[in-house]
Design a protein around this motif. Structure first.
Motif, mmCIF file in Angstrom:
data_model
loop_
_atom_site.group_PDB
_atom_site.id
_atom_site.type_symbol
_atom_site.label_atom_id
_atom_site.label_comp_id
_atom_site.label_asym_id
_atom_site.label_seq_id
_atom_site.Cartn_x
_atom_site.Cartn_y
_atom_site.Cartn_z
ATOM 1 N N ASN A 19 34.928 70.346 37.757
ATOM 2 C CA ASN A 19 35.975 69.748 36.935
ATOM 3 C C ASN A 19 37.339 69.931 37.597
ATOM 4 N N ILE A 20 38.008 68.809 37.933
ATOM 5 C CA ILE A 20 39.329 68.863 38.544
ATOM 6 C C ILE A 20 40.421 68.505 37.546
ATOM 7 N N PHE A 21 40.173 67.463 36.732
ATOM 8 C CA PHE A 21 41.195 67.037 35.771
ATOM 9 C C PHE A 21 40.503 66.395 34.568
ATOM 10 N N THR A 22 40.881 66.828 33.369
ATOM 11 C CA THR A 22 40.305 66.279 32.144
ATOM 12 C C THR A 22 41.184 65.145 31.623
ATOM 13 N N LEU A 23 40.631 63.950 31.580
ATOM 14 C CA LEU A 23 41.357 62.794 31.054
ATOM 15 C C LEU A 23 41.400 62.814 29.533
ATOM 16 N N ASP A 24 40.327 63.272 28.900
ATOM 17 C CA ASP A 24 40.252 63.253 27.440
ATOM 18 C C ASP A 24 39.173 64.218 26.980
ATOM 19 N N ASN A 25 39.511 65.048 25.995
ATOM 20 C CA ASN A 25 38.510 65.916 25.362
ATOM 21 C C ASN A 25 38.749 66.042 23.863
ATOM 22 N N LEU A 26 39.445 65.035 23.292
ATOM 23 C CA LEU A 26 39.733 65.037 21.862
ATOM 24 C C LEU A 26 38.731 64.142 21.126
ATOM 25 N N ASN A 27 38.129 64.661 20.093
ATOM 26 C CA ASN A 27 37.176 63.868 19.317
ATOM 27 C C ASN A 27 37.874 62.698 18.639
ATOM 28 N N SER A 28 37.124 61.582 18.504
ATOM 29 C CA SER A 28 37.749 60.350 18.062
ATOM 30 C C SER A 28 36.733 59.427 17.395
ATOM 31 N N PHE A 29 37.208 58.271 16.961
ATOM 32 C CA PHE A 29 36.387 57.214 16.386
ATOM 33 C C PHE A 29 35.410 56.686 17.441
ATOM 34 N N TYR A 30 34.230 56.243 16.993
ATOM 35 C CA TYR A 30 33.189 55.750 17.896
ATOM 36 C C TYR A 30 32.600 54.479 17.313
ATOM 37 N N LEU A 31 32.452 53.458 18.164
ATOM 38 C CA LEU A 31 31.847 52.199 17.737
ATOM 39 C C LEU A 31 30.938 51.672 18.834
ATOM 40 N N ARG A 32 29.745 51.237 18.444
ATOM 41 C CA ARG A 32 28.823 50.581 19.370
ATOM 42 C C ARG A 32 28.108 49.482 18.612
ATOM 43 N N THR A 33 28.189 48.263 19.096
ATOM 44 C CA THR A 33 27.599 47.143 18.379
ATOM 45 C C THR A 33 27.054 46.123 19.363
ATOM 46 N N GLY A 34 26.068 45.347 18.927
ATOM 47 C CA GLY A 34 25.501 44.362 19.824
ATOM 48 C C GLY A 34 24.308 43.659 19.209
ATOM 49 N N ILE A 35 23.575 42.995 20.066
ATOM 50 C CA ILE A 35 22.380 42.291 19.650
ATOM 51 C C ILE A 35 21.283 42.563 20.682
ATOM 52 N N LYS A 36 20.042 42.740 20.232
ATOM 53 C CA LYS A 36 18.962 43.069 21.147
ATOM 54 C C LYS A 36 17.689 42.322 20.753
ATOM 55 N N PHE A 37 16.864 42.093 21.753
ATOM 56 C CA PHE A 37 15.550 41.495 21.561
ATOM 57 C C PHE A 37 14.538 42.512 22.017
#
Length: 289
Positions: A269-287
Motif C-alpha cells: 500500500n503506497i497511497f489510499t484513494l478512498d477508505n470511507l464507507n458509502s452508498f452502493y448501487l449495481r444494476t443491469g440485465i442478464k440472460f
C-alpha cells in the motif's frame, strides 16, 4: 499483500467465476460515490458466453467479459490523476462442463485477463491468468424434494498473490415456494419470491478490481505500479423476470468495507484513494440458464 486484501480479492474472483458458470449474457452498471467528496467510481460491465454442445450433457463454453472503469477523481491529490482516469479489464472465458453422473456435474474454466490503464504499450505486467474447477450438485428441478444446489470448487488467480488454488463453496436451498437462501463463499443472501416475476432479497456482496498502471508514477516519493479496489456491501436487491431466462436486477445498499489503493510492484500500500464507507448501487440485465 495484507491478508484482508488477499481474502477480499479471492472473494471477488470467486464471484466472477461462479457468475460465469450460469450467465450467458450480462450488461451491468455499478456506482459508488466517495463520501463528502466529488470523487465517484463507476463501472460498465458486459459479459457474453456461448455454449457449444460437444455431446449429450457436455458443453464447451467460449466467451468474454469486458469491464470499463471510470474513477472520476475530483479531489486534490499530491500527484497527477490523469493516468488514472479509466481502467480496462478484459477476460477471455474458456470452459468445459459435463455430467459426471445423475447427481454431479463438473466444470473447468480458464480465463486469461488483461487488466490495465491501456495508456501505453501492453506488456506482461498487464496480463494475468485465472482458472477454476467446480463440482455442482443440482437438485433444483426434482419432485417431492426441497430444491437445493451445492457448488464446490477451487479457483486460481494471479492477481491474488497466492501461488496455490483457493476453495469456493456455495449452498443454495429453497425453504418453501416463497423463501430461499444461499450461504458460503463468496455469496450470502436471503431471497423472497413476491410472485411469479418479482423477487426481493437481502444480500452481502463483494466487488472490486486489480489492474496494472502502464504509466507508473511517483506518489509521495514512492513508485506506484498497480491499483486495487475491494468492497464489501450489504443491502436490498430486486429482480424482475422479463422472461424465464431474462432478468432485470438492482442491488442497492451501503458498503461495510471499502479500500481503493495505489500499490507498488510488490503490491504494498503506497497511497489510499478512498477508505470511507458509502452508498452502493449495481444494476443491469442478464440472460442465464
Amino acid at each position: 499483500m495484507p491478508k484482508k486484501i488477499v481474502f477480499l480479492l479471492f472473494l471477488y474472483i470467486s464471484i466472477s467465476a461462479k457468475a460465469q458458470l450460469t450467465d450467458l449474457a450480462r450488461l451491468e452498471y455499478s456506482f459508488i460515490p466517495k463520501r463528502n467528496s466529488g470523487d465517484q467510481y463507476t463501472r460498465i460491465r458486459a459479459l457474453l458466453n456461448y455454449p457449444i454442445k460437444v455431446k449429450e450433457d457436455s458443453y464447451f463454453v467460449v466467451g468474454a467479459q469486458y469491464n470499463r472503469i471510470f474513477l472520476n477523481l475530483r479531489d486534490d491529490y499530491p500527484f497527477d490523476q490523469s493516468f488514472l482516469e479509466t481502467l480496462t479489464i478484459l477476460d477471455l472465458n474458456l470452459g468445459y462442463t459435463f455430467k459426471m453422473n445423475t447427481k454431479w456435474r463438473a466444470a473447468f474454466k480458464l480465463t486469461p485477463r488483461l487488466a490495465s490503464t491501456l495508456n501505453g504499450k501492453i506488456t506482461g505486467n498487464d496480463l494475468f491468468l485465472n482458472g477454476g474447477v467446480f463440482f455442482i450438485k443440482d437438485r433444483t428441478k426434482g419432485k417431492d424434494i426441497k430444491p437445493y444446489r451445492l457448488i464446490l470448487g477451487l479457483t486460481y488467480n494471479t492477481t491474488a498473490g497466492i501461488p496455490f488454488p483457493l476453495p469456493l463453496i456455495s449452498y443454495y436451498k429453497a425453504v418453501n415456494e416463497k423463501l430461499s437462501y444461499t450461504v458460503g463463499i463468496p455469496k450470502m443472501n436471503v431471497k423472497y419470491k413476491l410472485n411469479a416475476k418479482n423477487n426481493l432479497q437481502t444480500f452481502v456482496a463483494l466487488d472490486g478490481y486489480f489492474a496494472h498502471l502502464q504509466r507508473p508514477t511517483s506518489v509521495l516519493g514512492e513508485r506506484v505500479d498497480n491499483i486495487s479496489l475491494s468492497v464489501v456491501a450489504s443491502g436490498i436487491g430486486y429482480e424482475h423476470l422479463l422472461t424465464k431466462h431474462l432478468i432485470y436486477y438492482a442491488y442497492t445498499g451501503y458498503t461495510l468495507r471499502l479500500n481503493n489503493v495505489l500499490r507498488n510492484d510488490n503490491r504494498d500500500n503506497i497511497f489510499t484513494l478512498d477508505n470511507l464507507n458509502s452508498f452502493y448501487l449495481r444494476t443491469g440485465i442478464k440472460f442465464k440458464i
